[in-house]
Design a protein around this motif. Sequence first.
Motif, PDB file in Angstrom:
ATOM      1  N   PHE A  13      42.390  40.585  30.325  1.00 31.41           N
ATOM      2  CA  PHE A  13      41.407  41.665  30.473  1.00 31.41           C
ATOM      3  C   PHE A  13      40.255  41.216  31.362  1.00 31.41           C
ATOM      4  N   GLY A  14      39.811  39.983  31.167  1.00 32.96           N
ATOM      5  CA  GLY A  14      38.750  39.446  32.009  1.00 32.96           C
ATOM      6  C   GLY A  14      39.176  39.353  33.462  1.00 32.96           C
ATOM      7  N   GLY A  15      40.436  38.976  33.707  1.00 32.99           N
ATOM      8  CA  GLY A  15      40.947  38.868  35.069  1.00 32.99           C
ATOM      9  C   GLY A  15      41.029  40.212  35.764  1.00 32.99           C
ATOM     10  N   ILE A  16      41.451  41.243  35.041  1.00 30.70           N
ATOM     11  CA  ILE A  16      41.506  42.590  35.618  1.00 30.70           C
ATOM     12  C   ILE A  16      40.107  43.055  36.008  1.00 30.70           C
ATOM     13  N   CYS A  17      39.132  42.792  35.149  1.00 26.39           N
ATOM     14  CA  CYS A  17      37.743  43.149  35.461  1.00 26.39           C
ATOM     15  C   CYS A  17      37.270  42.425  36.724  1.00 26.39           C
ATOM     16  N   GLN A  18      37.644  41.155  36.845  1.00 22.32           N
ATOM     17  CA  GLN A  18      37.247  40.358  38.008  1.00 22.32           C
ATOM     18  C   GLN A  18      37.794  40.940  39.301  1.00 22.32           C
ATOM     19  N   VAL A  19      39.063  41.311  39.309  1.00 21.79           N
ATOM     20  CA  VAL A  19      39.689  41.822  40.527  1.00 21.79           C
ATOM     21  C   VAL A  19      39.085  43.159  40.939  1.00 21.79           C
TER      22      VAL A  19
END
Length: 298
Positions: A13-19
């Motif tokens: 979830f954190g990675g999706i937010c980052q992208v």
Amino acid sequence: MSNTGKDLTAGTFGGICQVLVGQPFDIVKVRMQTAPKGTYNGMVHCAGGILKNEGPLAFYKGTLTPLLGIGACVSIQFGALEYCKRIFASQNLAVGRGGEEGKSLTSSQLFVSGVFAGLANGVVSGPVEHIRIRLQTQSNTNPTYGGPWDAIKKIYNQRGIAGIYKGQGVTLLREASGYGIYFLTYEKLVQWEMTKKSIRRDQIKPINSVAYGAAAGYALWAIIYPIDMIKSRMQTDGFTPATGQKYKSTLDCVRTVWRTEGSSAFIRGLGPTLIRSPFANGATFLGFELAMRALDKL
């Protein structure tokens, strides 16, 4: 759900937010890093050219690969980080340091945990970023690749697994050094607030998680930016002299850039990175912390 399952889910979830937050800034950074000297007068010139010549959707060119891949990468990062932290916390308890998990970890333990997370992540982030950069820098009018899967197939058919992992050595160097500093900075700030206010981790305000993530992002890029520039050059270079290969190796790339473009080339594109960093990294840690809190309640 197990601790590892929670770590991986929250990391995704954190990675999706980052992208989603950082991708427009990233494409400007990559274009500036890889373009010949003098192509762009600065960040605004580069971004304006992309908007004028390729349209607003170009800022999300190649997003599918990082959305899937970076989601997996950040998931691996946090999974490896938290796993390593739990090992160190158990060791600390065994020798009598005690304390709440996370509070008791030393700076060296946090740094090593970050290095471990970076190396684990690098196995996936290397090819993901390679494909993304190929898509971000290809011609808009006569593209070499029809999309991420087409790029993977063509590169694999021509160069095998080594082609997919082009630039992997410098990628691992970047990940290990960068994420050691990255997670050390974030975790020390979290420890500082927990100790100062005598609160639990899940009581830290979301806005503070964003601020600590932003600080960690700046610490990360202060260490790795020149390494990242070399990685971008290696991953956009031709595979053979016949296909436009400029560099024989990573060391040759460093020497050639220094000789032909000077030291300023190693920080070209830093502007959009510094603007992107607080938003993308703040969103990453906010997404991770909020997801962990939600998962802990299940």
